[in-house]
Every structure is written in structure tokens, then in C-alpha cells.
Scaffold this motif. Sequence first.
Motif, PDB file in Angstrom:
ATOM      1  N   PHE A 101       0.971  -1.136   0.008  1.00 42.08           N
ATOM      2  CA  PHE A 101      -0.070   0.049   0.104  1.00 42.08           C
ATOM      3  C   PHE A 101       0.797   1.233   0.083  1.00 42.08           C
ATOM      4  O   PHE A 101       2.038   1.316   0.726  1.00 42.08           O
ATOM      5  CB  PHE A 101      -0.801  -0.083   1.079  1.00 42.08           C
ATOM      6  CG  PHE A 101      -1.930  -1.230   1.400  1.00 42.08           C
ATOM      7  CD1 PHE A 101      -3.112  -0.830   0.919  1.00 42.08           C
ATOM      8  CD2 PHE A 101      -1.450  -2.343   1.934  1.00 42.08           C
ATOM      9  CE1 PHE A 101      -4.050  -2.027   1.041  1.00 42.08           C
ATOM     10  CE2 PHE A 101      -2.317  -3.421   2.052  1.00 42.08           C
ATOM     11  CZ  PHE A 101      -3.678  -3.262   1.310  1.00 42.08           C
ATOM     12  N   ALA A 102       0.660   2.202  -0.825  1.00 41.39           N
ATOM     13  CA  ALA A 102       1.111   3.436  -0.516  1.00 41.39           C
ATOM     14  C   ALA A 102       0.023   4.633  -0.192  1.00 41.39           C
ATOM     15  O   ALA A 102      -0.853   4.693  -0.538  1.00 41.39           O
ATOM     16  CB  ALA A 102       1.628   3.865  -1.956  1.00 41.39           C
ATOM     17  N   ALA A 103       0.506   5.544   0.885  1.00 40.98           N
ATOM     18  CA  ALA A 103      -0.175   6.368   1.502  1.00 40.98           C
ATOM     19  C   ALA A 103       0.263   7.693   0.946  1.00 40.98           C
ATOM     20  O   ALA A 103       1.219   8.199   1.518  1.00 40.98           O
ATOM     21  CB  ALA A 103      -0.368   6.138   3.033  1.00 40.98           C
ATOM     22  N   ILE A 104      -0.439   8.508   0.187  1.00 37.95           N
ATOM     23  CA  ILE A 104      -0.072   9.550  -0.558  1.00 37.95           C
ATOM     24  C   ILE A 104      -0.795  11.000   0.088  1.00 37.95           C
ATOM     25  O   ILE A 104      -1.846  11.190  -0.285  1.00 37.95           O
ATOM     26  CB  ILE A 104      -0.227   9.271  -2.114  1.00 37.95           C
ATOM     27  CG1 ILE A 104       0.587   8.191  -2.495  1.00 37.95           C
ATOM     28  CG2 ILE A 104       0.417  10.730  -2.675  1.00 37.95           C
ATOM     29  CD1 ILE A 104      -0.175   7.293  -3.509  1.00 37.95           C
ATOM     30  N   GLY A 105      -0.025  11.442   0.730  1.00 30.14           N
ATOM     31  CA  GLY A 105      -0.608  12.786   1.351  1.00 30.14           C
ATOM     32  C   GLY A 105      -0.147  14.281   0.678  1.00 30.14           C
ATOM     33  O   GLY A 105      -0.729  15.197   1.242  1.00 30.14           O
ATOM     34  N   GLY A 106       0.660  14.088  -0.089  1.00 33.62           N
ATOM     35  CA  GLY A 106       1.006  15.165  -0.661  1.00 33.62           C
ATOM     36  C   GLY A 106       1.635  14.915  -2.298  1.00 33.62           C
ATOM     37  O   GLY A 106       1.149  13.980  -2.729  1.00 33.62           O
ATOM     38  N   ALA A 107       2.639  15.779  -2.704  1.00 34.04           N
ATOM     39  CA  ALA A 107       3.167  15.532  -3.975  1.00 34.04           C
ATOM     40  C   ALA A 107       3.816  14.160  -4.031  1.00 34.04           C
ATOM     41  O   ALA A 107       4.646  13.872  -3.197  1.00 34.04           O
ATOM     42  CB  ALA A 107       4.064  16.705  -4.424  1.00 34.04           C
ATOM     43  N   ALA A 108       3.564  13.461  -5.148  1.00 37.14           N
ATOM     44  CA  ALA A 108       4.386  12.205  -5.657  1.00 37.14           C
ATOM     45  C   ALA A 108       4.830  12.571  -7.151  1.00 37.14           C
ATOM     46  O   ALA A 108       3.925  12.663  -8.057  1.00 37.14           O
ATOM     47  CB  ALA A 108       3.534  11.022  -5.706  1.00 37.14           C
ATOM     48  N   ALA A 109       6.108  13.064  -7.145  1.00 33.86           N
ATOM     49  CA  ALA A 109       6.896  13.643  -8.530  1.00 33.86           C
ATOM     50  C   ALA A 109       7.734  12.541  -8.889  1.00 33.86           C
ATOM     51  O   ALA A 109       8.708  12.199  -8.141  1.00 33.86           O
ATOM     52  CB  ALA A 109       7.265  14.888  -8.261  1.00 33.86           C
ATOM     53  N   GLY A 110       8.098  12.420 -10.153  1.00 32.95           N
ATOM     54  CA  GLY A 110       9.437  11.864 -10.675  1.00 32.95           C
ATOM     55  C   GLY A 110       9.375  10.376  -9.715  1.00 32.95           C
ATOM     56  O   GLY A 110       8.457   9.689  -9.994  1.00 32.95           O
ATOM     57  N   GLY A 111      10.529  10.186  -9.241  1.00 37.56           N
ATOM     58  CA  GLY A 111      10.672   9.029  -8.658  1.00 37.56           C
ATOM     59  C   GLY A 111       9.809   8.647  -7.449  1.00 37.56           C
ATOM     60  O   GLY A 111       9.573   7.371  -7.261  1.00 37.56           O
ATOM     61  N   GLY A 112       9.226   9.762  -7.007  1.00 38.54           N
ATOM     62  CA  GLY A 112       8.164   9.492  -5.940  1.00 38.54           C
ATOM     63  C   GLY A 112       6.870   9.016  -6.587  1.00 38.54           C
ATOM     64  O   GLY A 112       6.203   7.877  -5.850  1.00 38.54           O
ATOM     65  N   LEU A 113       6.510   9.338  -8.107  1.00 29.88           N
ATOM     66  CA  LEU A 113       5.512   8.738  -8.525  1.00 29.88           C
ATOM     67  C   LEU A 113       5.782   7.235  -8.858  1.00 29.88           C
ATOM     68  O   LEU A 113       4.794   6.455  -8.750  1.00 29.88           O
ATOM     69  CB  LEU A 113       5.445   9.654  -9.729  1.00 29.88           C
ATOM     70  CG  LEU A 113       4.176   8.863 -10.903  1.00 29.88           C
ATOM     71  CD1 LEU A 113       3.089   8.809 -10.036  1.00 29.88           C
ATOM     72  CD2 LEU A 113       4.163   9.965 -12.147  1.00 29.88           C
ATOM     73  N   GLY A 114       7.090   7.169  -9.101  1.00 30.86           N
ATOM     74  CA  GLY A 114       7.408   5.661  -9.382  1.00 30.86           C
ATOM     75  C   GLY A 114       7.243   4.819  -8.256  1.00 30.86           C
ATOM     76  O   GLY A 114       6.662   3.657  -8.276  1.00 30.86           O
ATOM     77  N   LEU A 115       7.679   5.211  -7.007  1.00 25.56           N
ATOM     78  CA  LEU A 115       7.480   4.629  -5.822  1.00 25.56           C
ATOM     79  C   LEU A 115       6.099   4.190  -5.577  1.00 25.56           C
ATOM     80  O   LEU A 115       5.625   3.131  -5.208  1.00 25.56           O
ATOM     81  CB  LEU A 115       8.007   5.427  -4.655  1.00 25.56           C
ATOM     82  CG  LEU A 115       7.920   4.622  -3.375  1.00 25.56           C
ATOM     83  CD1 LEU A 115       8.584   3.498  -2.977  1.00 25.56           C
ATOM     84  CD2 LEU A 115       8.506   5.663  -2.326  1.00 25.56           C
ATOM     85  N   ALA A 116       5.156   5.430  -5.730  1.00 21.20           N
ATOM     86  CA  ALA A 116       3.705   5.225  -5.651  1.00 21.20           C
ATOM     87  C   ALA A 116       2.966   4.167  -6.337  1.00 21.20           C
ATOM     88  O   ALA A 116       2.416   3.246  -6.153  1.00 21.20           O
ATOM     89  CB  ALA A 116       3.054   6.485  -5.613  1.00 21.20           C
ATOM     90  N   LEU A 117       3.417   4.010  -7.738  1.00 18.19           N
ATOM     91  CA  LEU A 117       3.021   3.236  -8.764  1.00 18.19           C
ATOM     92  C   LEU A 117       3.179   1.670  -8.406  1.00 18.19           C
ATOM     93  O   LEU A 117       2.729   0.861  -8.975  1.00 18.19           O
ATOM     94  CB  LEU A 117       3.686   3.438 -10.106  1.00 18.19           C
ATOM     95  CG  LEU A 117       2.872   4.660 -10.814  1.00 18.19           C
ATOM     96  CD1 LEU A 117       3.798   5.246 -11.903  1.00 18.19           C
ATOM     97  CD2 LEU A 117       1.651   4.412 -11.313  1.00 18.19           C
ATOM     98  N   ASN A 118       4.646   1.576  -7.897  1.00 21.57           N
ATOM     99  CA  ASN A 118       4.905   0.049  -7.399  1.00 21.57           C
ATOM    100  C   ASN A 118       4.097  -0.526  -6.301  1.00 21.57           C
ATOM    101  O   ASN A 118       4.371  -1.722  -6.008  1.00 21.57           O
ATOM    102  CB  ASN A 118       6.516   0.235  -6.797  1.00 21.57           C
ATOM    103  CG  ASN A 118       7.541   0.031  -7.879  1.00 21.57           C
ATOM    104  OD1 ASN A 118       7.959  -0.834  -8.493  1.00 21.57           O
ATOM    105  ND2 ASN A 118       7.895   1.274  -8.577  1.00 21.57           N
ATOM    106  N   ALA A 119       3.137   0.427  -5.652  1.00 27.86           N
ATOM    107  CA  ALA A 119       2.336  -0.269  -4.648  1.00 27.86           C
ATOM    108  C   ALA A 119       1.213  -0.959  -5.500  1.00 27.86           C
ATOM    109  O   ALA A 119       0.937  -0.676  -6.493  1.00 27.86           O
ATOM    110  CB  ALA A 119       1.622   0.875  -3.733  1.00 27.86           C
ATOM    111  N   ASP A 120       0.635  -1.851  -4.865  1.00 20.01           N
ATOM    112  CA  ASP A 120      -0.700  -2.457  -5.244  1.00 20.01           C
ATOM    113  C   ASP A 120      -2.057  -1.769  -5.311  1.00 20.01           C
ATOM    114  O   ASP A 120      -2.823  -1.599  -5.882  1.00 20.01           O
ATOM    115  CB  ASP A 120      -1.017  -3.701  -4.698  1.00 20.01           C
ATOM    116  CG  ASP A 120       0.182  -4.975  -4.496  1.00 20.01           C
ATOM    117  OD1 ASP A 120       0.846  -5.033  -5.890  1.00 20.01           O
ATOM    118  OD2 ASP A 120       0.508  -5.378  -3.531  1.00 20.01           O
ATOM    119  N   VAL A 121      -1.939  -0.934  -4.123  1.00 17.97           N
ATOM    120  CA  VAL A 121      -3.061   0.113  -3.569  1.00 17.97           C
ATOM    121  C   VAL A 121      -2.682   1.205  -3.154  1.00 17.97           C
ATOM    122  O   VAL A 121      -1.808   1.344  -2.426  1.00 17.97           O
ATOM    123  CB  VAL A 121      -3.807  -0.587  -2.721  1.00 17.97           C
ATOM    124  CG1 VAL A 121      -5.139   0.295  -2.152  1.00 17.97           C
ATOM    125  CG2 VAL A 121      -4.454  -2.138  -2.992  1.00 17.97           C
TER     126      VAL A 121
END
Length: 257
Positions: A101-121
Motif C-alpha cells: 500500500f502507498a499512502a500519499i498525502g502530498g506531491a508524488a513527483a518523478g521517482g516519488g510517482l514511481g514509488l507510488a506506482l510500485n504499490a498494489d493499492v
Amino acid sequence: MMSDPVELVLADDVAHLTLNRPDAANTINLAVARRFRDHMRNLERQPPAAVVIAARGRAFCGGGDVREMSEAPDLPTYLDLLAETFHEGLLLLASLDALIFAAIGGAAAGGGLGLALNADVRIASPRARFLTAYEAVGLTPDSGVSFLLPRVVGLGRAAEMSALSGVMDAATAARSGLVAEVVETDPAARAAELASSATGRSQAHMSATRRLLRGDTDGQYAAALDAERAALVAAAASTSAASLIRGFVHRQKEKQA
């Protein structure tokens, strides 16, 4: 004592992984990449039932640490090492027999977007924002963005985000399938609540399921990460990338002055 840039807490068969550079928008530098990789190596030995990835502060992850990039004596060599290290961690994450799971409370940019995308949910707050960001500093995607983003939101939307430096808000992300839920409360608490449902039962199917859903049955994801790394290093060798990185850092310093 220096704080841990990536914290790991194990509780009730759930691994809580928290990016801990709030004053730097939780950007990924070598210290973060190495700590993330090392945590993944440890989790590989004894996988939990679930992993919750969250972050301290207002940003989820601002991508690569552009300031550290600007200070590198050899930018291509630095980015090669940064991508190699972080990508190893992402491949280990992808291989875990655990719900992610990724819990995203603010900006997810570049590699941060990639990290979020690597989550299932992915669970987001209304403040969450998603952007590719690489184009602002003359670089190409890494952290699995080129492989995963088109699979999640479609090729057209992924290309648009990159070409036009588009920023996707939380509501649009939910409509696009990038986010499972948008919650007014703490997204990390909601992710932890969902993660708790995974405890007490085997997750031995998860890595295989993840590969099937991604079309990664023959190691395409690992190959894509290698291709991203090579393209990133080539882009970093250009004079335009170095100039854009310096300009980005200069503007950030002016904002903070």
C-alpha cells in the motif's frame, strides 16, 4: 544523532516504511536509496503480510534530490549509482509476497510517482498531486514510471503528463485508476487499516499475481528499469540537463530566501 531517512517499523505482520526527509520534500538521494534498498533486503528474508509506504511532512516524495544532483562532480555517474541502488530496492519490493500500500498525502513527483506506482493499492488525501517532473530538469523517467504509468492510466494520459508537465490532482487520479481511495483523514491510517486485513493469511500468491497483472512474466519490469537507467544516464550527459538542474536549484534557493 542523524535521523533515519527511511524508517521501518514492523507491527502485527505489517511493515510500515516511512520516508523521513520532510524538510527536503522526502526527495531521494543516495542515503535514501541505500536505506530503502537495505530495508527491502531485510524484508525479503522474512516478508510481512503487508507493507505500508508513507511519508512525513506535506510531500509524499518529490523525486530525485535535485540539489544533490547539482553538487555531484559527475552527474551521469551519480545518477547511474542512484538509479541502480533505488531500482534494486524496487525490484525487491515487487518480488515480495505481501500486499503493498502507498499512502500519499502530498506531491508524488518523478521517482516519488514511481514509488507510488510500485504499490498494489494507493490511498490519497485530497492534497495529493501526481506528476512526472523529469522534463523540468531535462531527464527521462526512472523508478518504473515508464513501465507502470501507462499500464495504470493509459498510454495517452501518461504521454500527456510527460509532454505537458501535467499535474494530476487526487480526484482525477481516482477517476483514472491511479488511486483506489481519496480520504479526508490520514491516508496512512486508512492504508494501515486495509493492510491489517492481510494479516493472518498467506500472501504467497502476491508476487506472481503482481507479475501477471503487469505483464511481467518474462522479466520485462527488470529490463524496463535497466532501460530507464541507461536513458537517464544518457540524458544526464547533455549540457541542457546540467543547465536545467542548476536553474531548478537556483529557483528553489530564491523561494527559500
